[in-house]
Design a protein around this motif. Structure first.
Motif, PDB file in Angstrom:
ATOM      1  N   GLU A 254      34.643  -5.617  45.077  1.00 24.15           N
ATOM      2  CA  GLU A 254      35.731  -4.864  44.368  1.00 24.15           C
ATOM      3  C   GLU A 254      35.658  -3.621  44.551  1.00 24.15           C
ATOM      4  OE1 GLU A 254      37.510  -4.305  39.818  1.00 24.15           O
ATOM      5  OE2 GLU A 254      35.616  -4.926  40.204  1.00 24.15           O
ATOM      6  N   ILE A 255      37.049  -2.922  45.082  1.00 25.96           N
ATOM      7  CA  ILE A 255      37.039  -1.435  45.254  1.00 25.96           C
ATOM      8  C   ILE A 255      37.845  -0.699  44.435  1.00 25.96           C
ATOM      9  CG2 ILE A 255      37.515   0.239  47.107  1.00 25.96           C
ATOM     10  CD1 ILE A 255      36.350  -3.239  48.124  1.00 25.96           C
ATOM     11  N   ILE A 256      37.362   0.257  43.808  1.00 25.96           N
ATOM     12  CA  ILE A 256      38.214   0.997  42.626  1.00 25.96           C
ATOM     13  C   ILE A 256      37.987   2.364  43.245  1.00 25.96           C
ATOM     14  CG2 ILE A 256      38.709   1.770  40.473  1.00 25.96           C
ATOM     15  CD1 ILE A 256      37.733  -0.902  39.397  1.00 25.96           C
ATOM     16  N   ASP A 257      39.077   2.925  43.669  1.00 22.05           N
ATOM     17  CA  ASP A 257      38.962   4.370  44.498  1.00 22.05           C
ATOM     18  C   ASP A 257      37.994   4.160  45.613  1.00 22.05           C
ATOM     19  OD1 ASP A 257      40.678   5.578  42.721  1.00 22.05           O
ATOM     20  OD2 ASP A 257      39.101   5.855  41.033  1.00 22.05           O
ATOM     21  N   ASP A 258      36.923   5.080  45.770  1.00 22.59           N
ATOM     22  CA  ASP A 258      36.052   4.655  46.680  1.00 22.59           C
ATOM     23  C   ASP A 258      34.564   4.084  46.405  1.00 22.59           C
ATOM     24  OD1 ASP A 258      37.729   6.428  48.554  1.00 22.59           O
ATOM     25  OD2 ASP A 258      36.927   8.133  47.724  1.00 22.59           O
ATOM     26  N   GLU A 259      34.749   3.560  45.281  1.00 24.67           N
ATOM     27  CA  GLU A 259      33.318   2.747  44.839  1.00 24.67           C
ATOM     28  C   GLU A 259      33.715   1.313  45.159  1.00 24.67           C
ATOM     29  OE1 GLU A 259      30.767   1.839  40.829  1.00 24.67           O
ATOM     30  OE2 GLU A 259      32.482   3.130  40.770  1.00 24.67           O
ATOM     31  N   ILE A 260      32.398   0.891  45.886  1.00 22.52           N
ATOM     32  CA  ILE A 260      32.476  -0.535  46.349  1.00 22.52           C
ATOM     33  C   ILE A 260      31.484  -1.317  45.369  1.00 22.52           C
ATOM     34  CG2 ILE A 260      31.707  -2.383  48.081  1.00 22.52           C
ATOM     35  CD1 ILE A 260      32.205  -0.142  50.125  1.00 22.52           C
ATOM     36  N   LYS A 261      31.686  -2.273  44.630  1.00 25.92           N
ATOM     37  CA  LYS A 261      31.090  -2.989  43.529  1.00 25.92           C
ATOM     38  C   LYS A 261      30.965  -4.705  44.213  1.00 25.92           C
ATOM     39  CE  LYS A 261      30.735  -4.665  38.964  1.00 25.92           C
ATOM     40  NZ  LYS A 261      31.368  -4.683  37.479  1.00 25.92           N
ATOM     41  N   LEU A 262      29.558  -5.298  44.432  1.00 26.99           N
ATOM     42  CA  LEU A 262      29.353  -6.366  44.902  1.00 26.99           C
ATOM     43  C   LEU A 262      29.484  -7.332  43.740  1.00 26.99           C
ATOM     44  CD1 LEU A 262      28.423  -8.459  47.293  1.00 26.99           C
ATOM     45  CD2 LEU A 262      26.085  -7.898  46.461  1.00 26.99           C
ATOM     46  N   LEU A 263      30.591  -8.272  43.708  1.00 31.68           N
ATOM     47  CA  LEU A 263      30.644  -9.254  42.774  1.00 31.68           C
ATOM     48  C   LEU A 263      30.252 -10.634  43.061  1.00 31.68           C
ATOM     49  CD1 LEU A 263      34.710  -8.710  41.916  1.00 31.68           C
ATOM     50  CD2 LEU A 263      32.390  -7.600  41.029  1.00 31.68           C
ATOM     51  N   MET A 264      29.922 -10.920  44.320  1.00 30.23           N
ATOM     52  CA  MET A 264      29.239 -12.100  44.565  1.00 30.23           C
ATOM     53  C   MET A 264      28.924 -12.073  46.329  1.00 30.23           C
ATOM     54  SD  MET A 264      30.835 -15.988  45.037  1.00 30.23           S
ATOM     55  CE  MET A 264      31.412 -15.791  43.233  1.00 30.23           C
ATOM     56  N   ALA A 265      27.673 -12.602  46.590  1.00 28.19           N
ATOM     57  CA  ALA A 265      27.415 -12.821  47.833  1.00 28.19           C
ATOM     58  C   ALA A 265      26.304 -14.035  47.849  1.00 28.19           C
ATOM     59  CB  ALA A 265      26.541 -11.419  48.519  1.00 28.19           C
ATOM     60  N   THR A 266      26.922 -15.134  48.248  1.00 26.67           N
ATOM     61  CA  THR A 266      26.022 -16.328  48.313  1.00 26.67           C
ATOM     62  C   THR A 266      26.499 -17.502  49.200  1.00 26.67           C
ATOM     63  OG1 THR A 266      25.486 -18.031  46.465  1.00 26.67           O
ATOM     64  CG2 THR A 266      27.718 -17.329  46.444  1.00 26.67           C
ATOM     65  N   ASN A 267      25.617 -18.411  49.313  1.00 24.99           N
ATOM     66  CA  ASN A 267      25.861 -19.619  50.056  1.00 24.99           C
ATOM     67  C   ASN A 267      26.740 -20.554  49.080  1.00 24.99           C
ATOM     68  OD1 ASN A 267      23.197 -19.268  51.573  1.00 24.99           O
ATOM     69  ND2 ASN A 267      24.796 -19.853  53.020  1.00 24.99           N
ATOM     70  N   VAL A 268      27.843 -21.121  49.471  1.00 23.05           N
ATOM     71  CA  VAL A 268      28.777 -21.995  48.758  1.00 23.05           C
ATOM     72  C   VAL A 268      28.843 -23.181  49.122  1.00 23.05           C
ATOM     73  CG1 VAL A 268      30.986 -22.180  47.745  1.00 23.05           C
ATOM     74  CG2 VAL A 268      30.094 -19.903  48.095  1.00 23.05           C
TER      75      VAL A 268
END
Length: 260
Positions: free
Chosen positions: A30-44
């Motif tokens: 998720e990106i809000i302005d210049d900030e990157i937030k990791l919501l998920m990183a996984t095997n599915v």
């Protein structure tokens, strides 16, 4: 709505696996302005993949622009499609003497990437990627029919929700490694939010091991450059060269970092 969407973006990176198992890597940023937030990183698992992507699009489509970066061919070579559609006209006369130029194996975009970056994508029709491609093509077809503002580039017009083909393996290409944006990508992936993810050493320290999740993260990072909302993210070359525009409408296009 337009003001709200201006600096809010969801980036979905999907390292596509086959029709069985847990070998799909999925990353949601998720990106809000210049900030990157990791919501998920996984095997599915294949059985939960569609639900996770659909839920993400549903939850964020009214507040964020959404881009999917997919590491799988989203179409096959034109001559290969003629064969499987039982229309094998003048196939053998179209085959070149060199295997790498075989138009049944490689699309125009694959050969473009080979010439531009010095790295050749695997053949969607001659390798295991046939399975990965059909998974990706099937899912994006369902997403396109379910979400009104969903486009698959370059086949559709740019929209509020866009899916594109990307190739994380370009980080191993000689030409990209020589370019300053290679170090920009390293700085991004060195951020604290990505430190618990294994597999980036494959690209930056020449480790032999790579992971599906790391590739999914790179896919998500790559496509952040499509809308060019964040200055620190290298841009994606969104304009297809004139000589490839017509064939890309049939075979698709690999959207890649802009080395200009």
């Amino acid at each position: 709505m337009k003001k709200e969407l201006k600096n809010k973006e969801i980036s979905i990176g999907w390292d596509v696996g086959g029709w069985s198992g847990k070998n799909h890597g999925l990353c949601i940023l998720e990106i809000i302005d210049d900030e990157i937030k990791l919501l998920m990183a996984t095997n599915v698992n294949i059985y939960h993949l569609k639900e996770k992507i659909e839920t993400t699009i549903h939850d964020y489509q009214d507040s964020h622009s959404i881009t999917l970066g997919i590491d799988a061919p989203l179409q096959f070579p034109q001559l290969f499609k003629e064969i499987i559609n039982h229309n094998p006209i003048n196939i053998f006369s179209s085959i070149k003497s060199k295997h790498m130029e075989n138009p049944i194996a490689w699309r125009a975009t694959d050969l473009y990437i080979k010439n531009y970056f010095g790295k050749t994508p695997l053949s969607a029709s001659f390798s295991f990627l046939t399975s990965n491609a059909t998974v990706a093509i099937s899912l994006i077809g369902e997403l396109r029919s379910k979400f009104e503002n969903f486009s698959v580039l370059p086949f559709d017009e740019h929209n509020h929700i866009n899916a594109v083909e990307v190739y994380p393996g370009l980080l191993k290409s000689i030409n990209l490694r020589k370019h300053s944006i290679f170090h920009d990508f390293k700085k991004i992936l060195d951020r604290k939010i990505f430190q618990g993810i294994k597999g980036f050493d494959y690209y930056f320290r020449d480790s032999k091991e790579k992971t599906d999740v790391a590739d999914a993260v790179i896919c998500a990072i790559f496509v952040l450059g499509l809308n060019r909302k964040i200055k620190s993210i290298p841009g994606i070359k969104s304009e297809i060269p004139q000589r490839f525009i017509e064939i890309s409408q049939e075979e698709g296009w690999i959207y890649h970092p802009d080395l200009a």
